[in-house]
Design an enzyme around this catalytic site. Structure first.
Site, mmCIF file in Angstrom:
data_model
loop_
_atom_site.group_PDB
_atom_site.id
_atom_site.type_symbol
_atom_site.label_atom_id
_atom_site.label_comp_id
_atom_site.label_asym_id
_atom_site.label_seq_id
_atom_site.Cartn_x
_atom_site.Cartn_y
_atom_site.Cartn_z
ATOM 1 N N GLU A 100 -0.486 -21.636 -7.785
ATOM 2 C CA GLU A 100 -1.525 -21.266 -6.819
ATOM 3 C C GLU A 100 -1.306 -19.882 -6.204
ATOM 4 O O GLU A 100 -2.005 -19.508 -5.272
ATOM 5 C CB GLU A 100 -1.641 -22.347 -5.743
ATOM 6 N N ASP A 150 -1.352 -34.486 -9.208
ATOM 7 C CA ASP A 150 -0.022 -35.007 -8.945
ATOM 8 C C ASP A 150 0.156 -36.397 -9.551
ATOM 9 O O ASP A 150 1.205 -36.713 -10.113
ATOM 10 C CB ASP A 150 0.231 -35.095 -7.425
ATOM 11 N N LYS A 161 4.192 -19.669 -7.452
ATOM 12 C CA LYS A 161 4.496 -20.653 -6.416
ATOM 13 C C LYS A 161 5.265 -21.816 -7.027
ATOM 14 O O LYS A 161 6.032 -22.491 -6.368
ATOM 15 C CB LYS A 161 3.174 -21.153 -5.824
ATOM 16 N N GLN A 162 5.011 -22.063 -8.299
ATOM 17 C CA GLN A 162 5.557 -23.261 -8.939
ATOM 18 C C GLN A 162 5.548 -23.082 -10.448
ATOM 19 O O GLN A 162 4.948 -22.170 -10.970
ATOM 20 C CB GLN A 162 4.686 -24.443 -8.570
#
Lengths: 730, 730
Positions: free
Chosen positions: B510, B380, B616-617
């Site tokens: 993920e 991140d 998920k992303q």
């Protein structure tokens, strides 16, 4: 020379004529290892309902003595919280762990003012002999007190095959250098507990459940209700001292400070004289805790009946007779190498000691000889052990399969909770049917267990022709597992073809995980689907198919899936690929790895291993063995030559399978090498961990090595017909 | 309208002229959620060294009050044993968990015979206002005792940006319905501990480390040495009451029964009258426990100097001035939607409050606002937050990168222990550099972290031209991470071509794990290799390359690998594939799933999700965003249209990335929708878990949404040149 005709010896009247034959004896002096924990495993006596490790009889729960004693009762477990660094949805909350119950071998001996429970007596093994013809374990210990009083203790024990609740033990005490007062006390006022231990070796169980000695009706004799804290199970045990045999009978049950009854006898011992004490234990069945408490009286009196008015000798004879029958049906004779002969017999003996016979239990991975792998049942039963029973004791095979039937609803519930609308998803490892694998990559993801069970059912049915079983139980399992594959797999386009794929599974080989289209899994799933189709057609328009809501449409879909099943294959090398994309992994050069780094799983992170072309155990090769029809010898050789060099055999299930493959591929020497190592796994402690328990699957695999390998028997499940035995092997 | 020219405001003299502007204020009445735990997070005040949750000031360690108060000091952690159901080789023994230190907001108030520490005072939030221009949190509580005495408590607090060790708090007490004796006590004789909790939501930290109040030199004023049990860290805190400001100064430090100093003041309070108490805390740096004990005197006196002879007001002014400078450099103005404007400012404010500035810390995933994710640093920082600092406060960006440099040796050690002879393997999640992921599939296996760090270094260098950093530190990281890829990946034949593959990795998404050739990972690794090649050539024949043993041969291998890097692609659909074989997975139809089942990870077993084409992303889409050079708009649209429908955005890092992609793909409305949701994540609690802490990565991602998306700035790392700002967006 294996005379396999004996394998199916028709029977006839079995006479009680036991000649002690060294070919059936495991004698201490002949064993390579004398490590105490190893001996505890090897000399266990069990009967499928329970097993007793061959402990130092003075140990009990005294931690001063080194040992790992205990009684393991098949299916008697407690839950243990599983703690995850990160816990995701659907992870098991707890683990089932087989309980280590108090050791029925335990005896407390007082000599003058010395007390084995307080002072440290030195215990030397003088002799041990396990007679596999009768199941009798005969031992002599030389025991020295701190004040140098020495006596011999002879211990004879057996677990009854004729009454599965009965365990007998006889002690003889012979002073060698003193005349003193001796007192023996037989009291089991404790339960074994083990604390939670994080072990670097995942094959060792992490912990053990919690138990307590519970309320028991006061009937004036030793009896125990042991209950678990979390699984809410209860089991009653009782024992009687034998009044008939002791020369000077004085039954003296006493109550200790915890209101537990024990037996004691005090007498003046003379140098050289012998005094015997005999006990018969009755080890109850497992009950729900509440029932065990409410009906303790009834259960206890039923147990008493097993051991009242009989004797050690009578029960031993009855049990030995069952062992005789066993050997008549199951013995395999090998000429040439007595060591292999003995090992093989030991394997069959242990298999028979390990198999549950009550439909609620199966065969734990370590038999009933330890708490390794938590006492869980795996695919080992269906794929490595069941065949032995199917061929030689089909009534036991059926009971083992019934365990799967009784847990079918749990398997369906697990599929549903996982998110699959139909089908059954059997637990990879379990005692009570619920998934107990905390590392799902090498656990739950080994979905092939579902097809393995279907396979074993078909094998059982083919051999026995047990139509009743198939109609009432077998077909339903075959159908629900086939339904699982239809849910878990999917149709897709691959390399320009319309195929059925099964993604994200772990095959038998645990040095890879979460792969797409594992060859073994897919070929087994295909077989599972075809079984469902075959029997759905056989039972078409009967109440069997209507009860299970089988539709033509569903069967058509299964046909398509079976037909289009993707089986990864390298057309240039002509090898079956362990899984899709296997060849793009790094090859591992096993010959360049130091021997000290094996087994690899104890030295490398799983992810490091998953990156490589490396096998822990036979995987694709098993597919070759199980489905020889239409598989050319050239294909088998190609597969063998591809996989053998990258296989570590770190799993004890591997070498026997390679022995079969090598035998069929005409590689006689390699076959024999693999077979001898497989068959010696436990008795020669080749994996250096027999101390934690026998490798039950490996025992059965070694039998298959003989029967499917050298004897040339092929998988009956696939062939759908009985085969002729009687081949010979030099 | 975003005036991006302000982003690089050149500076000049900054005058202390703070006009309270509602555009910079988070006012309680304007917030949608008034949940206490949510407010505790939102109104935290921090400065990168520490953060203080906005607790109920009467709570302390009194569990009668509901709340989750605490002071979080960046990098101050303890170890926590990680227990695995099955523990394999190389699994982390323990987890690093950020400590929850005592709450410096805590105050004990006695009114007549009523005592907030014993009786339950009812505390109502009347007003809260966080002024982001000055960093001052101004609150008013209405407090009612059990006997219905009511008073207002005004609390003002700030974490200093000018002295990173200083925290100031001022209390004013105004009785509304009584004249009574009032006593206030400021004593922190406890440490917060939390018991281990297995939480179904893995995003919540499982447990917290153990601490104790340790020995402290007796200097006659409140000071505390807090030491951890396992990580052997120590930290000193002290505070002073302000003697200058209180109208009736009476400094009364007292010792409690544990020899802890506190401050107390007792006075007669009159209805409507106001009495102020001011305190300045000095929160020390982290020291090894031994040093903290031995040098406690020196450390304490250094801390005293920060807070002696100054005042709440002076320190607030000094800190506010730094905030002014921050806004001059970093503000982003958006016309049209005041809510988005406020959210974006809140995001930037929180980013600035969260970033470590001491080279030994980075930015925890929850900033310093909670112990979620254990206080760990992830990718991140480098991929979602660092760009903001690189563009606006490069001195902080450099410190964050230096954290990676200081842990490079640990990363090399980890690679070596994993079994790779060369290269650096950075921890996926860590505080001290060591891997702290207990679920390695969605942890350690996210090896892209290594390339992410290299990417961020290149971006920093491109923007700042900091040659010194590159030569001394940056190149070494780039080289060692490139070496990792050479070790972890391998050359092979695929689809008839010679390629370089990277098998068994988990990409950013993920909802898939342990895949072969994740597009994002491979393209990032390729970039990482090319950076190593570029700078190895730049520094050829210098002491830089010789010190690091760079050879021509090694660089040639890297060139081959970068050249032959396998990037999975569907030539028919013209889409970049998330990973090899992605398309053979089942497609997930998100529109058919009930809203209550999101986020999916809380409702499905990971393996269930891994079987599907579901994200998920942003994963492959991130590759599109980061490497636009040579990527056509058609390609971007094709990828977007392929992935957007199967993306749940269950990760808070996702929507801002999709906002950028949509903006560049010309999908203005979708872009704006994604952006507004991304930017509102915390202030509107869109993920329903802001109570556990802010989503630091998401804050930075939202900034990128503006700058890389609407403002049209492209990745400078790839372009290798500065770009012109000043675009406008309507």
């Amino acid at each position: 020379m294996v005379k396999l005709s004996q394998l199916f010896y028709a029977g006839g009247t079995v006479l009680m004529r036991i000649e002690q034959s060294p070919e059936f004896q495991i004698h201490l002096q002949n064993l390579r290892s004398k490590e105490p924990l190893f001996l505890e495993t090897i000399y266990n006596v069990g009967n499928g309902h329970f097993g007793v490790r061959d402990s130092n009889p003075l140990q009990g729960n005294n931690l001063d003595y080194i040992g790992s004693p205990g009684l393991f009762i098949n299916g008697f477990f407690d839950y243990n919280d599983v703690s995850y660094g990160e816990k995701y949805t659907g992870y098991p909350e707890n683990d089932q762990i087989i309980n280590r119950v108090f050791d029925p071998r335990y005896i407390r001996i007082k000599v003058a003012d010395e007390d084995s429970a307080i002072d440290h007596f030195t215990v030397d093994n003088i002799d041990k002999n396990l007679d596999m013809q009768t199941g009798l374990l005969h031992e002599m210990f030389s025991i020295t007190t701190p004040e140098n009083r020495n006596f011999n203790l002879v211990v004879e024990s057996f677990s009854s095959l004729s009454k599965l609740n009965v365990y007998g033990i006889r002690y003889s005490i012979i002073p060698t250098n003193f005349d003193e007062d001796v007192e023996i006390i037989k009291l089991h006022n404790y339960v074994n507990q083990a604390t939670h231990q994080q072990n670097e070796d995942v094959r060792v169980s992490q912990s053990i459940g919690e138990m307590q000695l519970d309320f028991i009706p006061d009937n004036g004799q030793p009896s125990y209700l042991i209950t678990t804290f979390r699984s809410q199970q209860g089991i009653i045990l009782t024992f009687q001292a034998n009044e008939n045999v002791a020369p000077d009978p004085k039954i003296d049950y006493f109550k200790d400070e915890n209101n537990q009854y024990g037996y004691r006898s005090k007498y003046h011992a003379k140098k050289g004289s012998e005094k015997n004490f005999e006990f018969l234990f009755a080890i109850g069945d497992i009950h729900p805790l509440v029932n065990a408490r409410v009906y303790a009286d009834q259960y206890l009196s039923a147990l008493d009946n097993y051991i009242r008015g009989t004797s050690f000798q009578s029960e031993l004879m009855a049990s030995a007779q069952v062992w005789q029958t066993f050997w008549l049906h199951s013995d395999v004779k090998i000429d040439g190498d007595p060591q292999i002969q003995l090992c093989l017999r030991f394997n069959l003996f242990e298999l028979n000691q390990s198999a549950g016979r009550d439909e609620n239990t199966s065969i734990p991975a370590k038999g009933l000889t330890g708490n390794g792998y938590g006492g869980h049942f795996f695919w080992d039963t269906e794929m490595f052990m069941l065949a032995f029973f199917t061929y030689t004791q089909p009534q036991i095979a059926k009971k083992l399969l019934m365990f799967r039937y009784h847990t079918l609803n749990i398997a369906k519930q697990q599929a549903s909770e996982f998110g699959l609308p139909k089908g059954a998803m059997y637990a990879w490892r379990t005692i009570n049917g619920y998934e107990s694998s905390s590392y799902w990559l090498a656990g739950m993801a080994q979905f092939h267990i579902n097809a393995d069970i279907a396979f074993a059912i078909e094998q059982y049915y083919t051999i026995t022709g047990d139509d009743d079983f198939l109609k009432k139980y077998g077909f339903e399992i075959i159908l629900e597992t086939a339904r699982f594959w239809m849910q878990y797999g999917n149709f897709t386009e691959l390399d320009g073809k319309h195929v059925f794929v099964i993604n994200k599974v772990t095959g038998p080989d645990e040095y890879s995980a979460l792969v797409d289209n594992n060859y073994y899994t897919n070929v087994m799933a295909q077989f599972n689907l075809r079984l469902a189709i075959k029997y759905a057609e056989k039972f078409k328009a009967t109440d069997i198919t209507s009860r299970l809501n089988v539709s033509d449409k569903e069967i058509d879909r299964m046909k398509q899936a079976a037909e289009l099943m993707y089986l990864p294959y390298d057309k240039e090398k002509n090898v079956k690929l362990q899984f899709q994309d296997f060849e793009q992994l790094l090859p591992m050069h096993l010959d360049q790895i130091d021997q000290s780094l094996f087994p690899l799983l104890l030295h490398y992170h799983p992810l490091m291993l998953y990156r490589y072309q490396v096998n822990k155990q036979a995987d694709t090769i098993m597919a070759d063995i199980l489905f020889p029809k239409g598989n050319t010898k050239e294909q088998l050789i190609a597969d063998y030559d591809f996989y053998e060099p990258i296989t570590t055999h770190d799993s004890s299930l591997s070498k026997a399978m390679y022995a079969i493959a090598a035998s069929r591929a005409g590689k006689k020497e390699q076959s024999y090498d693999f077979f001898s190592q497989a068959v010696k796994t436990d008795l020669l402690d080749l994996h250096h961990n027999t101390q934690n328990g026998i490798h039950a699957g490996s025992l059965g695999a070694a039998w298959q090595g003989v029967v499917y390998g050298f004897a040339g028997v092929v998988n009956n499940a696939e062939h759908g017909a009985k085969v002729t035995f009687g081949l010979e092997f030099n």
